[in-house]
Scaffold this motif. Structure first.
Motif, short mmCIF file in Angstrom:
data_model
loop_
_atom_site.label_atom_id
_atom_site.label_comp_id
_atom_site.label_asym_id
_atom_site.label_seq_id
_atom_site.Cartn_x
_atom_site.Cartn_y
_atom_site.Cartn_z
N LEU A 191 4.90 10.75 -0.66
CA LEU A 191 5.90 10.22 0.28
C LEU A 191 5.71 8.72 0.54
N GLU A 195 9.80 8.00 3.94
CA GLU A 195 9.90 9.44 3.67
C GLU A 195 8.92 10.22 4.55
N LEU A 236 17.38 11.14 4.71
CA LEU A 236 16.50 11.28 3.54
C LEU A 236 16.19 12.74 3.20
N GLY A 269 13.37 12.69 -0.36
CA GLY A 269 13.31 11.81 -1.54
C GLY A 269 13.23 12.71 -2.76
#
Ligand code: AMP
Length: 286
Positions: A191, A195, A236, A269
Motif C-alpha cells: 500500500l 492507500e 480508492l 489500488g
C-alpha cells in the motif's frame, strides 16, 4: 533454533520429539512475519512443548494473475523474529520439496471453498487445504494455530480436519490489528501512504456494523447495505464482497440471531484486503 528444508531432516527432528513425549505446536505461515503471526507463535509456546513454524509461499494457492512472484519474502528478518520468540524449528522447504515434478494430489472442501473469497479466487482453498494437509502429515502437530484474520480458512480447515479424521486440533486465535485498526497483513506493504489511509475503510465498515447490531439491528441486508455505502464513499476502494453469513457453514443469513460472520474483501489500488467480525454467544469479536 534450527532451519530445515528437507523432508528427511524434518521427520528426524519430529520423531525425536515424539519419542520424548513432547507436545508439538505448529504455526503454518507464508513468512514476512508480523505481530499477527507472532501472536500465534506465542500461544503455541505457551501451550506446547515444542513449536514448529513453517515458512512457505505456496504457489498452489495463488491464481495465475495473483501476486505469487512479488509476495514479500525476507527469511533473515523472519528468522530473527522467530529466534527471539524461542521457536524450536523453522520448516522452510523449497517448492520442489513440497511439489516435486509430477505432483498430482489435491484436497478440496466442497461448497465451503466456493463461498466468499473462493468466488473471486477459484482454486485458492484447494491450494490451502492441500498444503496444510501436507504440512500436517510432515509435522504431525498436536495443535495448529490459525488467525481469525482468515476466517474462511479457519472454517474450511476445521472441516477438513473433521472430515478426514486428522489427529490435530485447530486452534483459532484473535485477529491482530495495527494501532489504527488496519488488520495486519504481509500484503499491507503493497500500500502507498494514500492507500494505507484508504484501507482503514474496511475496519470502519465493521465498526459501523458493530454499532448497528449493538443498537438492535437484526436485518443482515440493512447492515450490509450500510457497510457498502460507507466503503463506496472511499474513492480508492473497490468492493469485492461484503457478506453476512453463518459462522459454521458460510451460508448467507437474513436475520442476525445466532452465530454469524460479517466478512469483506476490498481492493485498494491493486491490493486485495480482507477483514471480518464474528458474532458468537460471547459477543462481537473483530
Ligand atoms: P499467512 O502468512 O498470511 O499465510 O498467515 C499465516 C497465519 O497467520 C494464518 O493463520 C493467518 O490467519 C495468521 N494471520 C495473518 N494475519 C493475521 C492477523 N492480523 N491476526 C491474526 N492472525 C493473522
Amino acid at each position: 533454533m534450527e532451519i530445515v528444508s528437507s523432508v528427511n531432516e524434518l521427520r528426524e527432528k519430529i520423531m525425536t520429539w515424539k519419542k520424548q513425549g513432547r507436545k508439538t505446536g505448529f504455526v503454518p505461515t507464508m513468512g514476512y512475519l508480523h505481530e499477527g503471526h507472532l501472536s500465534l507463535v506465542r500461544e503455541s509456546k505457551r501451550r506446547s512443548g515444542v513449536t514448529v513454524v513453517s515458512i512457505f509461499v505456496n504457489p498452489k494457492q495463488f491464481g495465475p494473475a495473483e501476486d505469487y512472484k512479488v509476495y514479500p519474502r525476507d527469511l533473515e528478518r523472519d528468522r530473527a523474529l522467530l529466534q527471539r520468540e524461542g521457536v524450536d524449528l523453522i520448516f522452510y522447504p523449497p517448492v520442489e520439496v513440497m511439489y516435486p515434478e509430477g505432483y498430482k494430489t489435491y484436497v478440496e472442501v466442497e461448497d465451503l471453498q466456493d463461498r466468499l473469497c473462493g468466488k473471486s479466487r477459484p482454486g485458492h482453498f484447494r491450494g490451502v487445504c492441500t498444503v496444510v494437509l501436507k504440512l500436517f502429515n510432515l509435522v504431525q502437530p498436536d495443535e495448529a494455530y490459525f488467525g481469525w484474520k482468515d476466517a474462511q480458512q479457519v472454517i474450511i480447515l476445521r472441516k477438513m480436519v473433521e472430515d478426514l479424521n486428522l489427529p490435530v486440533k485447530i486452534v483459532p486465535l484473535p485477529l491482530v490489528r495495527d494501532h489504527d485498526g488496519l488488520a495486519l497483513s504481509s500484503r499491507n506493504t503493497y500500500l502507498s501512504p494514500d492507500e494505507r489511509r484508504a484501507a482503514l475503510v474496511l475496519k470502519k465498515s465493521l465498526d459501523l456494523a458493530e454499532r448497528l447490531i449493538l443498537d438492535g439491528e437484526k436485518d443482515a441486508h440493512k447492515v450490509r447495505e450500510k457497510m457498502i455505502e460507507l466503503i463506496a464513499a472511499e474513492p480508492l476502494a473497490r468492493i469485492d464482497y461484503v457478506e453476512v453469513v453463518n459462522l459454521n457453514n458460510l451460508e448467507p443469513v437474513e436475520k442476525l440471531e445466532g452465530e454469524a460472520l460479517i466478512a469483506l474483501a476490498v481492493i485498494i489500488g491493486r491490493t486485495r484486503l480482507i477483514d471480518n467480525l464474528r458474532i458468537t454467544s460471547g459477543g462481537i469479536e473483530k
